[in-house]
Design a protein around this motif. Structure first.
Motif, PDB file in Angstrom:
ATOM      1  N   ALA A  69      35.474  41.526  38.075  1.00 24.91           N
ATOM      2  CA  ALA A  69      35.056  40.564  38.615  1.00 24.91           C
ATOM      3  C   ALA A  69      35.864  40.216  40.116  1.00 24.91           C
ATOM      4  N   LEU A  70      37.014  40.195  39.889  1.00 21.82           N
ATOM      5  CA  LEU A  70      38.168  39.927  40.938  1.00 21.82           C
ATOM      6  C   LEU A  70      37.867  40.955  42.110  1.00 21.82           C
ATOM      7  N   GLY A  71      37.851  42.121  41.527  1.00 18.99           N
ATOM      8  CA  GLY A  71      37.913  43.177  42.463  1.00 18.99           C
ATOM      9  C   GLY A  71      36.413  43.077  43.522  1.00 18.99           C
ATOM     10  N   ARG A  72      35.397  43.084  42.889  1.00 17.62           N
ATOM     11  CA  ARG A  72      34.078  43.020  43.365  1.00 17.62           C
ATOM     12  C   ARG A  72      33.977  41.832  44.192  1.00 17.62           C
ATOM     13  N   SER A  73      34.248  40.624  43.972  1.00 17.77           N
ATOM     14  CA  SER A  73      33.931  39.568  44.433  1.00 17.77           C
ATOM     15  C   SER A  73      34.755  39.277  45.772  1.00 17.77           C
ATOM     16  N   SER A  74      35.925  40.084  45.740  1.00 17.83           N
ATOM     17  CA  SER A  74      36.692  40.057  47.200  1.00 17.83           C
ATOM     18  C   SER A  74      36.423  41.434  47.661  1.00 17.83           C
ATOM     19  N   GLN A  75      35.878  42.495  47.118  1.00 20.63           N
ATOM     20  CA  GLN A  75      35.813  43.768  47.655  1.00 20.63           C
ATOM     21  C   GLN A  75      36.846  44.128  48.484  1.00 20.63           C
ATOM     22  N   ALA A  76      37.867  44.305  47.492  1.00 23.18           N
ATOM     23  CA  ALA A  76      39.237  44.765  48.150  1.00 23.18           C
ATOM     24  C   ALA A  76      40.042  44.999  46.988  1.00 23.18           C
ATOM     25  N   GLY A  77      41.292  45.563  47.117  1.00 28.30           N
ATOM     26  CA  GLY A  77      42.121  46.025  46.116  1.00 28.30           C
ATOM     27  C   GLY A  77      43.020  44.930  45.822  1.00 28.30           C
ATOM     28  N   PRO A  78      44.257  44.921  45.071  1.00 25.04           N
ATOM     29  CA  PRO A  78      44.987  43.836  44.595  1.00 25.04           C
ATOM     30  C   PRO A  78      45.232  42.758  45.762  1.00 25.04           C
ATOM     31  N   ILE A  79      46.079  43.601  47.021  1.00 26.49           N
ATOM     32  CA  ILE A  79      46.325  42.856  47.912  1.00 26.49           C
ATOM     33  C   ILE A  79      45.357  42.010  48.592  1.00 26.49           C
ATOM     34  N   GLY A  80      44.131  42.621  48.714  1.00 26.19           N
ATOM     35  CA  GLY A  80      43.184  41.831  49.489  1.00 26.19           C
ATOM     36  C   GLY A  80      42.500  40.596  48.482  1.00 26.19           C
ATOM     37  N   ALA A  81      42.213  41.123  47.225  1.00 24.86           N
ATOM     38  CA  ALA A  81      41.805  40.233  46.238  1.00 24.86           C
ATOM     39  C   ALA A  81      42.730  38.906  45.800  1.00 24.86           C
ATOM     40  N   PHE A  82      43.985  39.257  45.617  1.00 25.34           N
ATOM     41  CA  PHE A  82      44.940  38.077  45.491  1.00 25.34           C
ATOM     42  C   PHE A  82      45.086  37.208  46.825  1.00 25.34           C
ATOM     43  N   GLY A  83      44.993  37.775  48.001  1.00 26.93           N
ATOM     44  CA  GLY A  83      44.916  36.899  49.384  1.00 26.93           C
ATOM     45  C   GLY A  83      43.684  36.242  49.363  1.00 26.93           C
ATOM     46  N   HIS A  84      42.566  36.724  48.723  1.00 23.04           N
ATOM     47  CA  HIS A  84      41.362  35.934  48.828  1.00 23.04           C
ATOM     48  C   HIS A  84      41.316  34.478  47.941  1.00 23.04           C
ATOM     49  N   CYS A  85      41.900  35.065  46.803  1.00 20.66           N
ATOM     50  CA  CYS A  85      42.105  33.755  45.941  1.00 20.66           C
ATOM     51  C   CYS A  85      42.961  32.618  46.403  1.00 20.66           C
TER      52      CYS A  85
END
Length: 467
Positions: A69-85
């Motif tokens: 869910a973290l990956g799909r909701s941000s549509q990015a890998g860990p760097i983009g996903a964590f940054g989105h959070c």
């Protein structure tokens, strides 16, 4: 969270089962094959399996769902996903992006170690097909010597580097087959997510399961195999009082499902927004467990049929590249059994290493705007150079990553998803397109998973690895 239009600009999985099979491929690795069967016998068959099943359900219902869910909701890998959070919480994505580097480093380091292991697997698959492996017979000196030459050992990273350069990068270890294995993985990755990774796993995973079923049926016919099933189905209620049963069952489930804040996040980012994440997570957990059980139903009865005491066989590379070679070469039809087994293992390893390299490759694409082929090439060169040099230090290298970096990455992903993005965003991300939306139990159980990640880190340090 992020708008689904962003996904249209990225490669992604084209079908639900393509995604599920790729995730199963990432989860089914050497831990299922050279560790799980021995843990089952060491801790009493069903006495180990019952806690293991409990922890698989727990990790699958929390960590696996969360990372998808973290990956799909941000549509990015860990760097983009964590940054989105962190952007959702504070308006600043830089902090999250910096934290996201940690699981990327973990993925790359684990992929580098796995590259060495893949070299071993490719060599033994070739030897099984050519007959060179069967020609070793049951001479443990020759079998052990072959693996010792393939996988030299050093006590420190400095000693390992010294060994490789003094002996020549092609004069010691298994460099040629290591290159072959890595090139095969990189070619699949270079073709793309849907065209390469998805299509490859649609072939490799069904074939892997079929091959293990064939082996399990054959080995069941061998005299003495029934003793192996007795190990598998033994249950000792007193064993549940042994803390190590629960520690190692938890570790096996935690690491087998590949929750580390990297591979599952990046695969989740390739999912269309209309996919049902909880359903996909259940399928991944089920089939990963099934693969581990199939491996146990091949390996444990095979050991029993050989007459070898279960206590004489340890978990790890020695099981797969020494003891099992001896056992297979000594059984009727041993050469064919060896071919089937090592081809199945090759598919399991190849699918896992593709997943591990995918997070760093995607990072190169996202952060440096590289096209896929150059991104694969850059990461591939790094993986090749480092993996060749650290060959004699592979065991220690893998321990460092699995004991410390993987649980830390899993904790960071879970903490950012559940605590930083917050309950409302977490439930929204998980339940988007879910046919049966997850209820109120998910968020508190997810918070428990955050604690479990730290427990995995502490127990791993205490026990020198638990999965």
């Amino acid at each position: 969270m992020a708008e689904s239009t962003q996904l249209q600009k990225r490669d992604g999985f084209q079908s639900k089962w393509g995604f599920i099979l790729a995730c199963i491929g990432s989860a089914v690795g050497m831990g299922n094959i050279w560790r799980f069967p021995i843990m089952v016998t060491r801790f009493g068959g069903m006495t180990f399996l019952i806690p293991y099943f409990i922890f698989v359900i727990f990790v699958g219902a929390t960590g696996v769902i969360e990372e998808f869910a973290l990956g799909r909701s941000s549509q990015a890998g860990p760097i983009g996903a964590f940054g989105h959070c962190t952007e959702l919480k504070t308006g600043n994505k830089k902090t999250g992006e910096l934290i996201g580097i940690i699981p990327i480093i973990g993925a790359l380091m684990l992929a580098i170690g796995y590259t060495v292991v893949m070299g071993w697997i490719f060599k033994y698959a070739f030897m099984s097909i050519s007959g060179g492996l069967f020609a070793l017979g049951t001479d443990m000196g020759a079998i052990g010597g072959t693996f010792d030459a393939t996988a030299p050992e050093a006590g420190s990273i400095g000693e390992a580097i010294g060994m490789m350069f003094s002996g020549g990068l092609f004069g010691i270890g298994n460099t040629v087959w290591q290159i072959v294995g890595l090139v095969v993985a990189l070619i699949i990755m270079a073709i793309g997510v849907s065209g390469g990774i998805e299509k490859a796993n649609k072939v490799m995973m069904p074939v892997l399961f079929v091959l293990f079923v064939v082996l399990a049926i054959y080995i069941a016919t061998l005299p003495g195999a029934s003793d192996g099933y007795k190990f598998l189905f033994t249950i000792d209620p007193k064993g549940f009082a042994n803390p190590q049963v629960w520690v190692y069952a938890f570790g096996q489930a935690f690491f087998s499902l590949s929750v580390a804040g990297n591979g599952s996040v990046i695969y989740g980012s390739y999912l269309p927004m209309d996919e049902d994440i909880p359903s996909s997570a259940r399928n991944v957990a089920f089939f990963d467990t099934l693969a581990a059980l199939l491996a146990a139903f091949v390996i444990v009865p095979a050991i029993a049929a050989s007459g070898m005491a279960m206590s004489d066989v340890g978990a790890g590379p020695g099981l797969m590249f020494v003891y099992l070679v001896n056992i297979m070469n000594g059984m009727p039809g041993g050469r064919i059994v060896g071919v089937i087994f090592y081809i199945a293992v090759l598919f399991a390893g190849l699918s896992s290493i593709i997943n591990l390299y995918e997070a760093p490759v995607a990072t190169m694409q996202e952060q440096f705007k590289l096209k896929r082929l150059p991104a694969v090439a850059v990461i591939g060169v790094i993986g090749l150079v480092v993996s060749v040099i650290i060959q004699p230090y592979t065991s220690q290298w893998m321990d460092i990553v699995s004991i410390y970096i993987c649980p830390l990455g899993a904790f960071l992903a879970a903490a950012l998803f559940f605590f930083v993005a917050g309950k409302d965003e977490a439930l929204k991300a998980v339940n988007h397109s879910a046919k049966k939306p997850i209820g109120g139990w998910f968020y508190p159980l997810g918070c428990v998973f955050c604690v479990a990640c730290l427990v995995a880190l502490v127990l791993g340090a205490m026990y020198g690895g638990i999965g």
